[in-house]
Design a protein around this motif. Structure first.
Motif, mmCIF file in Angstrom:
data_model
loop_
_atom_site.group_PDB
_atom_site.id
_atom_site.type_symbol
_atom_site.label_atom_id
_atom_site.label_comp_id
_atom_site.label_asym_id
_atom_site.label_seq_id
_atom_site.Cartn_x
_atom_site.Cartn_y
_atom_site.Cartn_z
ATOM 1 N N VAL A 1 -6.509 62.614 152.352
ATOM 2 C CA VAL A 1 -5.683 63.430 153.242
ATOM 3 C C VAL A 1 -6.472 64.668 153.675
ATOM 4 C CG1 VAL A 1 -3.578 64.808 153.435
ATOM 5 C CG2 VAL A 1 -3.516 62.605 152.259
ATOM 6 N N LYS A 2 -7.137 65.318 152.731
ATOM 7 C CA LYS A 2 -7.939 66.506 153.057
ATOM 8 C C LYS A 2 -9.051 66.150 154.041
ATOM 9 C CE LYS A 2 -7.047 68.914 148.719
ATOM 10 N NZ LYS A 2 -7.589 69.341 147.435
ATOM 11 N N THR A 3 -9.631 64.963 153.903
ATOM 12 C CA THR A 3 -10.682 64.514 154.817
ATOM 13 C C THR A 3 -10.132 64.371 156.229
ATOM 14 O OG1 THR A 3 -11.822 63.354 153.029
ATOM 15 C CG2 THR A 3 -12.336 62.661 155.287
ATOM 16 N N ILE A 4 -8.978 63.731 156.360
ATOM 17 C CA ILE A 4 -8.367 63.547 157.682
ATOM 18 C C ILE A 4 -8.040 64.898 158.307
ATOM 19 C CG2 ILE A 4 -6.343 62.670 158.913
ATOM 20 C CD1 ILE A 4 -6.307 60.357 156.832
ATOM 21 N N VAL A 5 -7.440 65.776 157.520
ATOM 22 C CA VAL A 5 -7.070 67.103 158.029
ATOM 23 C C VAL A 5 -8.317 67.845 158.516
ATOM 24 C CG1 VAL A 5 -6.157 69.364 157.363
ATOM 25 C CG2 VAL A 5 -4.953 67.289 156.679
ATOM 26 N N ALA A 6 -9.390 67.788 157.746
ATOM 27 C CA ALA A 6 -10.634 68.458 158.142
ATOM 28 C C ALA A 6 -11.216 67.846 159.412
ATOM 29 C CB ALA A 6 -11.650 68.399 157.002
ATOM 30 N N LEU A 7 -11.220 66.532 159.508
ATOM 31 C CA LEU A 7 -11.760 65.872 160.699
ATOM 32 C C LEU A 7 -10.911 66.155 161.937
ATOM 33 C CD1 LEU A 7 -12.819 62.439 159.176
ATOM 34 C CD2 LEU A 7 -14.348 64.166 160.153
ATOM 35 N N LYS A 8 -9.602 66.305 161.736
ATOM 36 C CA LYS A 8 -8.718 66.583 162.879
ATOM 37 C C LYS A 8 -8.969 67.970 163.474
ATOM 38 C CE LYS A 8 -4.539 64.858 163.169
ATOM 39 N NZ LYS A 8 -3.135 64.562 162.866
ATOM 40 N N ARG A 9 -9.660 68.825 162.747
ATOM 41 C CA ARG A 9 -10.008 70.147 163.285
ATOM 42 C C ARG A 9 -11.174 70.067 164.272
ATOM 43 N NH1 ARG A 9 -10.736 72.369 157.872
ATOM 44 N NH2 ARG A 9 -8.722 72.066 156.911
ATOM 45 N N GLY A 10 -11.718 68.878 164.470
ATOM 46 C CA GLY A 10 -12.765 68.677 165.465
ATOM 47 C C GLY A 10 -14.174 68.902 164.961
ATOM 48 N N LYS A 11 -14.340 69.019 163.663
ATOM 49 C CA LYS A 11 -15.679 69.223 163.107
ATOM 50 C C LYS A 11 -16.432 67.895 163.046
ATOM 51 C CE LYS A 11 -14.550 73.290 160.448
ATOM 52 N NZ LYS A 11 -14.648 73.966 159.168
ATOM 53 N N SER A 12 -17.739 67.998 163.011
ATOM 54 C CA SER A 12 -18.563 66.787 162.895
ATOM 55 C C SER A 12 -18.445 66.227 161.483
ATOM 56 C CB SER A 12 -20.029 67.124 163.188
ATOM 57 O OG SER A 12 -20.553 67.913 162.129
ATOM 58 N N MET A 13 -18.952 65.013 161.302
ATOM 59 C CA MET A 13 -18.942 64.388 159.971
ATOM 60 C C MET A 13 -19.759 65.227 158.997
ATOM 61 S SD MET A 13 -17.310 61.356 159.735
ATOM 62 C CE MET A 13 -18.157 59.994 158.995
ATOM 63 N N ALA A 14 -20.899 65.724 159.446
ATOM 64 C CA ALA A 14 -21.766 66.524 158.573
ATOM 65 C C ALA A 14 -21.086 67.836 158.180
ATOM 66 C CB ALA A 14 -23.097 66.803 159.268
ATOM 67 N N GLU A 15 -20.445 68.491 159.136
ATOM 68 C CA GLU A 15 -19.738 69.743 158.837
ATOM 69 C C GLU A 15 -18.579 69.502 157.871
ATOM 70 O OE1 GLU A 15 -20.252 72.304 162.957
ATOM 71 O OE2 GLU A 15 -18.812 70.652 162.909
ATOM 72 N N THR A 16 -17.863 68.400 158.100
ATOM 73 C CA THR A 16 -16.740 68.063 157.228
ATOM 74 C C THR A 16 -17.236 67.729 155.828
ATOM 75 O OG1 THR A 16 -15.510 67.242 159.134
ATOM 76 C CG2 THR A 16 -14.720 66.571 156.982
ATOM 77 N N ALA A 17 -18.324 66.975 155.739
ATOM 78 C CA ALA A 17 -18.909 66.633 154.432
ATOM 79 C C ALA A 17 -19.287 67.904 153.679
ATOM 80 C CB ALA A 17 -20.127 65.738 154.618
ATOM 81 N N ASN A 18 -19.909 68.839 154.382
ATOM 82 C CA ASN A 18 -20.300 70.107 153.762
ATOM 83 C C ASN A 18 -19.063 70.883 153.292
ATOM 84 O OD1 ASN A 18 -22.209 72.125 153.004
ATOM 85 N ND2 ASN A 18 -21.609 73.289 154.818
ATOM 86 N N GLU A 19 -18.037 70.944 154.135
ATOM 87 C CA GLU A 19 -16.804 71.664 153.791
ATOM 88 C C GLU A 19 -16.133 71.068 152.553
ATOM 89 O OE1 GLU A 19 -12.345 72.073 155.670
ATOM 90 O OE2 GLU A 19 -14.027 72.184 157.080
#
Length: 186
Positions: free
Chosen positions: A132-150
């Motif tokens: 769920v946290k992954t989906i929420v982070a990706l929905k903010r429009g960040k790249s896969m790399a930025e989301t992975a880092n976050e």
């Protein structure tokens, strides 16, 4: 114009309890919305209480899981089931024409540390808190790399996680994954 999403789930356009149907939801206890009126579960008509109790008893997978966890008292199982399966207030009635159709995802549950998350709740998706946290982070429009880092995972781990989420949601690409996540309340 009717989209594929609306064709897939026409009930998604029915406001809960306004037009027809009965919506159960957990808000510091069991509640029911019917005929445009919210009421505590214990004040709802007996037939409505029976409908929910029968739906709980007929949920073989979760009843077996409760027994496995050592929860045998029906009132405790029913409260757990109502909170985690019936879930929160959404746009799709839980009962329409007497047929139970539980929420696809309990979008109001914020208990990310629940040891049973994804086993008991999330009827269709079975998503875990990190998914769920992954989906929420990706929905903010960040790249896969930025989301992975976050989220403190490797890029390969992020790609693997996204593939698992797509499988659970029955989607084939990121756009359909995001649309399905939005449909179920994430």
């Amino acid at each position: 114009m009717e989209t594929k999403l609306v064709k897939k789930n026409k009930l998604a356009i029915i406001p809960a309890g306004i037009v027809e149907g009965i919506e159960g939801f957990w808000y510091d206890g069991k509640w029911v919305l019917m005929e445009g009126r919210a009421m505590p579960f214990h004040e709802s008509p007996g037939r409505v209480q029976r409908m929910f109790a029968e739906a709980c008893m007929n949920d073989k997978r979760r009843m077996a899981y409760a027994r496995k966890k050592g929860i045998t008292k029906f009132s405790e199982v029913f409260d757990w089931w109502y909170r985690c399966v019936v879930g929160g207030l959404d746009h799709v009635p839980d009962f329409l024409d007497g047929k139970f159709q539980p929420d696809a995802f309990n979008n109001l549950c914020t208990n990310y540390s629940c040891e049973d998350r994804g086993k008991w709740c999330s009827v269709e998706a079975g998503l875990k808190s990190h998914e769920v946290k992954t989906i929420v982070a990706l929905k903010r429009g960040k790249s896969m790399a930025e989301t992975a880092n976050e989220l403190h995972v490797s890029c390969a781990g992020m790609k693997s996680r996204v593939e698992k989420i797509k499988t659970k949601l029955g989607t084939s690409n990121m756009a359909s994954m995001m649309a399905r996540a939005t449909e179920i309340g994430i």
